[in-house]
Design a protein around this motif. Structure first.
Motif, PDB file in Angstrom:
ATOM      1  N   CYS A  77      22.447  64.120 -22.014  1.00 52.30           N
ATOM      2  CA  CYS A  77      21.248  64.847 -21.599  1.00 52.30           C
ATOM      3  C   CYS A  77      21.573  66.333 -21.495  1.00 52.30           C
ATOM      4  O   CYS A  77      22.448  66.733 -20.720  1.00 52.30           O
ATOM      5  N   GLU A 127      10.757  65.179 -15.110  1.00 52.56           N
ATOM      6  CA  GLU A 127      10.642  64.565 -16.439  1.00 52.56           C
ATOM      7  C   GLU A 127      11.968  63.978 -16.872  1.00 52.56           C
ATOM      8  O   GLU A 127      12.033  62.868 -17.411  1.00 52.56           O
ATOM      9  N   THR A 128      13.054  64.717 -16.645  1.00 51.10           N
ATOM     10  CA  THR A 128      14.382  64.241 -17.014  1.00 51.10           C
ATOM     11  C   THR A 128      14.784  63.046 -16.153  1.00 51.10           C
ATOM     12  O   THR A 128      15.360  62.072 -16.654  1.00 51.10           O
ATOM     13  N   ASP A 173      12.795  60.899 -14.851  1.00 51.51           N
ATOM     14  CA  ASP A 173      11.972  59.750 -15.247  1.00 51.51           C
ATOM     15  C   ASP A 173      12.437  59.127 -16.554  1.00 51.51           C
ATOM     16  O   ASP A 173      12.272  57.921 -16.768  1.00 51.51           O
ATOM     17  N   LYS A 174      13.005  59.938 -17.449  1.00 57.72           N
ATOM     18  CA  LYS A 174      13.292  59.471 -18.808  1.00 57.72           C
ATOM     19  C   LYS A 174      14.764  59.209 -19.082  1.00 57.72           C
ATOM     20  O   LYS A 174      15.104  58.778 -20.183  1.00 57.72           O
ATOM     21  N   THR A 175      15.645  59.462 -18.116  1.00 58.16           N
ATOM     22  CA  THR A 175      17.078  59.285 -18.362  1.00 58.16           C
ATOM     23  C   THR A 175      17.738  58.529 -17.209  1.00 58.16           C
ATOM     24  O   THR A 175      17.135  58.328 -16.146  1.00 58.16           O
ATOM     25  N   HIS A 197      18.363  65.395 -26.257  1.00 58.52           N
ATOM     26  CA  HIS A 197      17.025  65.006 -25.804  1.00 58.52           C
ATOM     27  C   HIS A 197      16.958  63.482 -25.822  1.00 58.52           C
ATOM     28  O   HIS A 197      16.840  62.865 -26.885  1.00 58.52           O
ATOM     29  N   ASP A 201      15.888  59.760 -25.834  1.00 52.63           N
ATOM     30  CA  ASP A 201      14.694  59.049 -26.285  1.00 52.63           C
ATOM     31  C   ASP A 201      14.352  57.865 -25.393  1.00 52.63           C
ATOM     32  O   ASP A 201      13.204  57.410 -25.369  1.00 52.63           O
ATOM     33  N   GLY A 202      15.317  57.341 -24.674  1.00 51.57           N
ATOM     34  CA  GLY A 202      15.068  56.193 -23.817  1.00 51.57           C
ATOM     35  C   GLY A 202      16.359  55.716 -23.185  1.00 51.57           C
ATOM     36  O   GLY A 202      17.450  56.170 -23.534  1.00 51.57           O
ATOM     37  N   ASP A 224       6.975  51.720 -26.138  1.00 51.20           N
ATOM     38  CA  ASP A 224       5.745  52.262 -25.574  1.00 51.20           C
ATOM     39  C   ASP A 224       4.665  52.265 -26.640  1.00 51.20           C
ATOM     40  O   ASP A 224       4.830  51.658 -27.703  1.00 51.20           O
ATOM     41  N   ASN A 272      21.940  56.236 -21.646  1.00 51.22           N
ATOM     42  CA  ASN A 272      20.987  57.091 -22.352  1.00 51.22           C
ATOM     43  C   ASN A 272      21.137  56.932 -23.860  1.00 51.22           C
ATOM     44  O   ASN A 272      22.258  56.901 -24.374  1.00 51.22           O
TER      45      ASN A 272
END
Length: 215
Positions: A46, A72-73, A75-77, A108, A110-111, A135, A191
């Motif tokens: 990340c 945001e980070t 939530d996504k990592t 970045h 992705d999931g 998603d 990640n």
């Protein structure tokens, strides 16, 4: 931009909760060499920005650095789950004169995938990783192909077998010794970043930008 070649196993020093963000301080001297405020360092894949540096209490060398991690980070990592003392993969942003030992990595995520199993052999270890639930835009499986590239916790790896909801990679002793993938176990979250070239190709094809004449 990064290469997915981990330079150092760092340690989470402290976490300051800030409501919709955290301030993350990490220990890692190697990645601070030639690094200044505003530069980028990948933490478990990340991309984070250095906002402060300092020295630990037991030495004069600059070996601590701090980054702000936004909601945001989180939530996504998998950075949401880190704790003081955790080991993390660190890599400085690539420079133009550096060899591209891995593949093009943006930092970045992705999931977040999950380690399913580890199968040791004499000289390597096969690890299966479950992909996150797709998603509305689709899942990561569409970007994976056998012998293609995938970034796992910031480590550039080659896909051994791409499946509908998981994939496998083979980890050599160097990777096992120098990255967090040496001790990730079943159930651990990692990640994932798919190959950016695959994502660009998908976008071009979906938008009709590539025609038979173009190809």
């Amino acid at each position: 931009m990064f290469t997915g070649i981990v330079e150092e196993l760092g340690t989470v020093e402290s976490i300051e909760e800030q409501g919709d963000a955290i301030r993350l301080t990490l220990r890692g001297a190697t990645v601070l060499e030639g690094t200044g405020l505003g530069d980028s360092i990948a933490v478990n894949g990340c991309c984070l920005t250095v906002v402060a540096t300092g020295s630990s209490a037991d030495g004069d060398a600059v070996d601590l650095w701090t980054a702000d991690v936004m909601q945001e980070t989180l939530d996504k990592t998998s950075l949401r789950g880190v704790a003081p003392g955790d080991r993390v993969n660190l890599e400085r942003a690539v420079t133009v004169e550096k060899r591209l030992g891995g593949h093009l990595v943006q930092g970045h995520v992705d999931g977040v995938g999950t380690v399913v199993s580890r199968t040791p052999s004499e000289h390597w270890e096969v690890v299966e990783i479950a992909l996150p639930v797709p998603d509305e835009r689709g899942g990561l499986a569409r970007y994976l192909v056998d012998k293609g590239s995938i970034t796992v916790d910031g480590v550039s790896l080659t896909v051994v077998e791409a499946r509908d909801d998981s994939f496998t990679v083979s980890l050599i002793p160097e990777t096992l010794a120098r990255t967090t993938l040496g001790f990730r176990g079943p159930g651990d979250r990692v990640n994932l970043e798919a190959d950016v070239i695959a994502k660009h190709v998908e976008r071009l094809l979906a938008g009709g930008y590539l025609t038979q004449k173009d190809s």
